[in-house]
Design a protein around this motif. Structure first.
Motif, PDB file in Angstrom:
ATOM      1  N   ARG A  62       0.829  -1.204   0.000  1.00 37.13           N
ATOM      2  CA  ARG A  62       0.000   0.000   0.000  1.00 37.13           C
ATOM      3  C   ARG A  62       0.866   1.258   0.000  1.00 37.13           C
ATOM      4  NH1 ARG A  62      -2.553   3.328   3.857  1.00 37.13           N
ATOM      5  NH2 ARG A  62      -4.723   3.901   3.336  1.00 37.13           N
ATOM      6  N   ARG A  84       1.296   4.162  -3.043  1.00 39.75           N
ATOM      7  CA  ARG A  84       1.173   5.610  -2.899  1.00 39.75           C
ATOM      8  C   ARG A  84       2.386   6.321  -3.485  1.00 39.75           C
ATOM      9  NH1 ARG A  84      -3.123   3.972  -1.708  1.00 39.75           N
ATOM     10  NH2 ARG A  84      -4.460   4.438   0.090  1.00 39.75           N
ATOM     11  N   ARG A  94       2.693  12.817   2.425  1.00 35.28           N
ATOM     12  CA  ARG A  94       1.566  12.039   1.914  1.00 35.28           C
ATOM     13  C   ARG A  94       1.529  10.653   2.542  1.00 35.28           C
ATOM     14  NH1 ARG A  94      -0.094  10.766  -4.404  1.00 35.28           N
ATOM     15  NH2 ARG A  94      -1.871   9.438  -3.923  1.00 35.28           N
ATOM     16  N   ASP A 153       0.130  11.029   5.989  1.00 37.29           N
ATOM     17  CA  ASP A 153      -1.306  11.341   5.991  1.00 37.29           C
ATOM     18  C   ASP A 153      -2.153  10.137   5.626  1.00 37.29           C
ATOM     19  OD1 ASP A 153      -0.677  13.919   6.696  1.00 37.29           O
ATOM     20  OD2 ASP A 153      -0.781  14.698   4.647  1.00 37.29           O
ATOM     21  N   GLN A 154      -1.624   9.259   4.773  1.00 34.43           N
ATOM     22  CA  GLN A 154      -2.383   8.106   4.303  1.00 34.43           C
ATOM     23  C   GLN A 154      -1.831   6.800   4.858  1.00 34.43           C
ATOM     24  OE1 GLN A 154      -2.671   8.293   0.026  1.00 34.43           O
ATOM     25  NE2 GLN A 154      -3.513  10.362   0.043  1.00 34.43           N
ATOM     26  N   GLY A 180      -3.689   4.969  10.205  1.00 32.13           N
ATOM     27  CA  GLY A 180      -4.558   6.129  10.348  1.00 32.13           C
ATOM     28  C   GLY A 180      -4.040   7.056  11.438  1.00 32.13           C
ATOM     29  N   ARG A 185       3.428   8.307  13.297  1.00 31.06           N
ATOM     30  CA  ARG A 185       3.949   8.025  11.953  1.00 31.06           C
ATOM     31  C   ARG A 185       5.127   8.940  11.672  1.00 31.06           C
ATOM     32  NH1 ARG A 185      -0.960   9.856  12.949  1.00 31.06           N
ATOM     33  NH2 ARG A 185      -1.270  10.949  10.974  1.00 31.06           N
TER      34      ARG A 185
END
Length: 371
Positions: free
Chosen positions: A331, A335, A350, A353-354, A358, A363
């Motif tokens: 995943r 991205r 990014r 954020d993704q 969540g 992170r």
């Protein structure tokens, strides 16, 4: 001693003028507690006089303002003096006015409850040696210094790098942090991404302590011994939950050669412009920091050529309760695919954020690429 402009600007960001003035005011207030006690007693007298003079216009809540203000700026022993005076004024005024002012009993109960809460808060702050709002300003300063340590140094024109850090549920502190350093000759860039056990505020204090130590080791130790030294330091701290994962990379900014090592951390990803594919750098793996004495941390060697990129990340980016780690890595790389043609700027933020976790986990992402 001559300071570099970037160092000066960083210090200004950490401690701006209004913050310094506020701290000086707080220090003066702490040095003159009895003056403040007298000031609050005068305020109580003025509030009492206003209630007696304008019983229908001035509410009982004016005492509540004094309760909160005194609780913010006074130590428990001085605060107790003010609250005794306030309680006597409240009780005397209520008895004198009687039925002439409504909600007397309710106002007295609410005010006493507020006193007890502010006494508890003042006692909790006194236990850690802070008074008033100085504790919050100290934490803000520590948080800003932690973020400043994660700022990447200036790089040559052919190199780019970005850092993105997000804490669980938007807390001000996180268990993930980054320390970075560039050698005095400007040739080597070293970056360490560390994930301390726990998340959010519960790991924030450990991150603050460990980041300073690892920031001092970075650039002073050889790249081969950095993780071993970090492990020894963490063992000496003897934390109850004293472990952390880390990835450390050292990049030669002239040749593009790099070495990378792990301490129980997820494998970094490298994009090779020649093949147009991502690959996981799974070599050079060692145990968690702070668990095993005399642990060995092997390193993997690679090269970043023009158009190549390197992505370091914490487990919050790829881990999810309902997904496997392989799914999380796929995943993440999916991205990253959209950035291959346009460049890797903005990729770190990014991916944060993704992230697969969540908002429920810390992170951190570091991207380094060569143009």
């Amino acid at each position: 001693m001559v300071l570099d402009e970037s160092v000066v600007s960083r210090r200004r960001r950490i401690a701006p003028g209004p913050v310094r003035r506020f701290r000086r005011l707080g220090a003066w207030l702490i040095r003159a507690p009895w003056t403040m006690v007298g000031g609050f007693v005068v305020l109580i007298a003025l509030a009492t006089g206003a209630i007696l003079a304008w019983r229908n216009e001035v509410p009982w809540g004016v005492y509540g303002l004094i309760v909160v203000a005194a609780g913010l700026f006074l130590e428990p022993r001085f605060l107790l003096v003010v609250y005794i005076a306030l309680f006597l004024a409240l009780a005397t005024t209520g008895a004198y006015l009687g039925d002439a002012k409504v909600a007397t009993l309710g106002a007295q109960v609410v005010t006493v409850v507020m006193m007890l809460l502010m006494l508890w808060l003042s006692h909790a702050r006194a236990q850690v040696g802070v008074v008033g709002v100085s504790g919050e300003s100290m934490l803000v300063d520590m948080r800003d210094r932690l973020r400043a340590q994660g700022e990447l140094p200036p790089l040559p024109p052919s190199w780019r790098a970005e850092v993105a850090l997000e804490s669980a549920y938007g807390d001000g502190f996180a268990g993930d942090f980054v320390v970075a350093s560039r050698s005095t000759d400007g040739r080597t860039l070293e970056v360490a991404l560390v994930d301390v056990s726990g998340k959010g505020r519960e790991a924030g204090t450990r991150s603050l302590l460990l980041s300073g130590a690892l920031g001092g080791l970075l650039g002073e130790m050889s790249e081969e011994s950095f993780l071993s030294s970090a492990n020894n330091h963490l063992l000496r701290l003897r934390w109850d939950e004293g472990f952390a994962t880390a990835v450390h990379v050292a990049v030669d900014l002239e040749t593009g050669r790099f070495t990378i090592g792990y301490a129980g951390h997820p494998a970094a990803a490298q994009f090779a412009a020649g093949s147009g594919r991502w690959r996981m750098l799974s070599g050079g793996r060692g145990p968690l920091l702070g668990i095993i004495d005399h642990a060995v941390y092997p390193r993997e060697v690679g090269t970043l050529r023009r158009g190549d990129a390197l992505v370091l990340y914490s487990d919050g980016v790829i881990e999810a309760r309902d997904k496997t780690l392989v799914d999380g890595i796929d995943r993440m790389l999916g991205r990253a695919e959209s950035f291959i043609r346009t460049g890797f700027e903005g990729l770190a933020q990014r991916l944060c954020d993704q992230a697969a976790a969540g908002l429920g986990d810390d992170r951190a992402v570091v991207t380094i690429w060569r143009t």
